[in-house]
Design a protein around this motif. Structure first.
Motif, mmCIF file in Angstrom:
data_model
loop_
_atom_site.group_PDB
_atom_site.id
_atom_site.type_symbol
_atom_site.label_atom_id
_atom_site.label_comp_id
_atom_site.label_asym_id
_atom_site.label_seq_id
_atom_site.Cartn_x
_atom_site.Cartn_y
_atom_site.Cartn_z
ATOM 1 N N GLY A 1 67.483 75.421 57.361
ATOM 2 C CA GLY A 1 66.931 74.592 56.370
ATOM 3 C C GLY A 1 67.438 73.036 56.362
ATOM 4 O O GLY A 1 66.904 72.274 55.547
ATOM 5 N N LEU A 2 68.479 72.703 56.999
ATOM 6 C CA LEU A 2 69.045 71.205 56.958
ATOM 7 C C LEU A 2 69.128 70.896 58.626
ATOM 8 O O LEU A 2 68.869 71.564 59.157
ATOM 9 N N LYS B 1 63.725 69.133 52.504
ATOM 10 C CA LYS B 1 62.894 69.613 51.294
ATOM 11 C C LYS B 1 63.211 68.709 50.041
ATOM 12 O O LYS B 1 62.277 68.255 49.189
ATOM 13 N N CYS B 2 64.407 68.147 50.180
ATOM 14 C CA CYS B 2 64.878 67.312 48.751
ATOM 15 C C CYS B 2 64.859 66.059 49.228
ATOM 16 O O CYS B 2 64.659 64.802 48.358
#
Length: 66
Positions: free
Chosen positions: A17-18, A35-36
């Motif tokens: 996810g990173l 996402k952020c």
């Protein structure tokens, strides 16, 4: 294509996810969380202020200009 400009610490690998890891001249390692929209520091377990990331990126550009 990839290349190594700085010494990479082998303890930092891919994280689900990173994006990254991104290694900086001062030895700091960050991951980008799409996402952020922020960079994550695995040592502190916090997201890094955008001004601090900007300073780190400027160090990279200064290093490459040498």
């Amino acid at each position: 294509m990839s290349y190594v400009v700085f010494n990479h610490n082998k303890e930092y690998g891919a994280r689900q996810g990173l994006e990254g890891p991104f290694h900086y001249p001062n030895g700091r390692v960050l991951y980008y969380d799409p996402k952020c929209g922020e960079y994550y520091d695995p040592l502190t377990d916090f997201y890094v202020d955008s001004d601090e990331v900007s300073d780190l990126q400027k160090q990279v550009f200064a290093y490459l200009q040498k």
